[in-house]
Design an enzyme around this catalytic site. Structure first.
Site, PDB file in Angstrom:
ATOM      1  N   ARG A 104       0.854  -1.193   0.000  1.00 19.58           N
ATOM      2  CA  ARG A 104       0.000   0.000   0.000  1.00 19.58           C
ATOM      3  C   ARG A 104       0.878   1.226   0.000  1.00 19.58           C
ATOM      4  O   ARG A 104       1.745   1.387   0.852  1.00 19.58           O
ATOM      5  CB  ARG A 104      -0.853   0.053   1.276  1.00 19.58           C
ATOM      6  CG  ARG A 104      -1.935  -0.935   1.313  1.00 19.58           C
ATOM      7  CD  ARG A 104      -2.997  -0.569   2.309  1.00 19.58           C
ATOM      8  NE  ARG A 104      -2.527  -0.114   3.613  1.00 19.58           N
ATOM      9  CZ  ARG A 104      -3.332   0.248   4.585  1.00 19.58           C
ATOM     10  NH1 ARG A 104      -4.631   0.247   4.414  1.00 19.58           N
ATOM     11  NH2 ARG A 104      -2.859   0.615   5.753  1.00 19.58           N
ATOM     12  N   THR A 108      -1.229   7.514  -0.769  1.00 24.69           N
ATOM     13  CA  THR A 108      -2.509   7.362  -1.475  1.00 24.69           C
ATOM     14  C   THR A 108      -3.327   6.183  -0.959  1.00 24.69           C
ATOM     15  O   THR A 108      -4.520   6.086  -1.211  1.00 24.69           O
ATOM     16  CB  THR A 108      -2.269   7.121  -2.976  1.00 24.69           C
ATOM     17  OG1 THR A 108      -1.588   5.860  -3.115  1.00 24.69           O
ATOM     18  CG2 THR A 108      -1.419   8.214  -3.585  1.00 24.69           C
ATOM     19  N   ASP A 200       0.365  -3.402  12.229  1.00 33.07           N
ATOM     20  CA  ASP A 200       0.871  -3.686  10.878  1.00 33.07           C
ATOM     21  C   ASP A 200       1.342  -5.145  10.829  1.00 33.07           C
ATOM     22  O   ASP A 200       2.328  -5.517  11.468  1.00 33.07           O
ATOM     23  CB  ASP A 200       2.032  -2.734  10.559  1.00 33.07           C
ATOM     24  CG  ASP A 200       2.453  -2.846   9.099  1.00 33.07           C
ATOM     25  OD1 ASP A 200       2.325  -1.853   8.373  1.00 33.07           O
ATOM     26  OD2 ASP A 200       2.893  -3.946   8.685  1.00 33.07           O
ATOM     27  N   ASP A 203       5.018  -5.824   9.615  1.00 33.61           N
ATOM     28  CA  ASP A 203       6.015  -5.385  10.600  1.00 33.61           C
ATOM     29  C   ASP A 203       6.038  -6.318  11.812  1.00 33.61           C
ATOM     30  O   ASP A 203       7.111  -6.637  12.349  1.00 33.61           O
ATOM     31  CB  ASP A 203       5.714  -3.957  11.057  1.00 33.61           C
ATOM     32  CG  ASP A 203       6.079  -2.935   9.997  1.00 33.61           C
ATOM     33  OD1 ASP A 203       6.857  -3.271   9.073  1.00 33.61           O
ATOM     34  OD2 ASP A 203       5.584  -1.801  10.078  1.00 33.61           O
TER      35      ASP A 203
END
Ligand code: PRP
Ligand code: URA
Length: 209
Positions: A104, A108, A200, A203
């Site tokens: 991603r 945006t 995340d 991560d």
């Protein structure tokens, strides 16, 4: 017709809570994602067709059920989807594996493709696309779009946590794809992270933040 299946088995829910916990480090996080993926795969493969074969037990000859054909494919969305791959392969070791690389754009939030490679006989396979998170749905929608170019027999999408926004997006873009998830959370925050979510996924799997 598209369905959303929330897999509420107590073992999955228990392990998902440990996965969500911010005090769970990468090693344990990876092990738990692996375990939950195996448990979810059990449910995702519930509708596999069976056929009868004739065998002999030590006592008698008879007809018994086996899975008809071995034409499954697993497609992790890189990179966090890799965390779910081995867990699914534990249950379906003969499946072939395709990869879709997407990330991603942090500004945006659009999904950007960097890799796509499917098994050579993908047109004869039923695919399970795996990614821990269905947030805006941009990544899953684009991955499904790329995979559809190769004409697989069917596609299912499997994640750990889905946001209502991501489910709506897939419903709109790919009404033919069933979604299997362990939870539907409340919403997305301003950075398009799932709330409460697990943070995340990439991560936390790989310790990159
Ligand atoms: C995460 C996650 C999904 C995507 C979901 O990947 O693994 O692929 O975000 O978000 P979306 O539904 O809004 O598209 P990320 O882009 O962080 O890449 P990574 O797996 O390489 O860390
Ligand atoms: N990607 C993640 O890894 N986590 C989220 O909550 C949303 C997208």
């Amino acid at each position: 017709m598209r369905k959303v299946i929330v897999i509420e088995h107590p073992l999955i829910q228990h392990k998902l809570t440990l996965i969500r916990d911010k005090n769970t480090g990468p090693k344990e996080f990876r092990e738990l994602v692996d375990e939950v993926s195996t448990l979810m795969a059990y449910e995702v493969t519930r509708d596999l067709p069976l056929q009868e074969v004739e065998i002999e037990t030590p006592i008698q000859r008879g007809k018994f059920k086996v899975i008809a054909g071995k034409n499954l494919g697993i497609v992790p969305i890189l990179r966090a989807g890799l965390g779910m791959l081995d867990g699914v392969l534990n249950l379906i070791p003969t499946a072939k594996v395709g990869h879709v690389g997407l990330y991603r754009d942090p500004e945006t939030l659009e999904a950007i493709e960097y890799y796509c490679k499917m098994p050579i006989d993908v047109a004869e396979r039923d695919l399970i696309i795996v990614d821990p998170m269905l947030a805006t749905g941009g990544s899953a929608s684009m991955a499904i779009q790329f995979v559809k170019r190769e004409n697989p027999r069917s596609i299912k999408f499997m994640c750990l946590i889905a946001a209502p926004e991501g489910i709506d997006r897939l419903k709109q873009d790919h009404p033919d794809v069933n979604i299997f998830t362990a939870a539907i959370d409340h919403k997305l925050n301003d950075h398009a992270y799932i709330v409460p979510g697990l943070g995340d996924a990439g991560d936390r799997l790989y310790g990159t933040k």
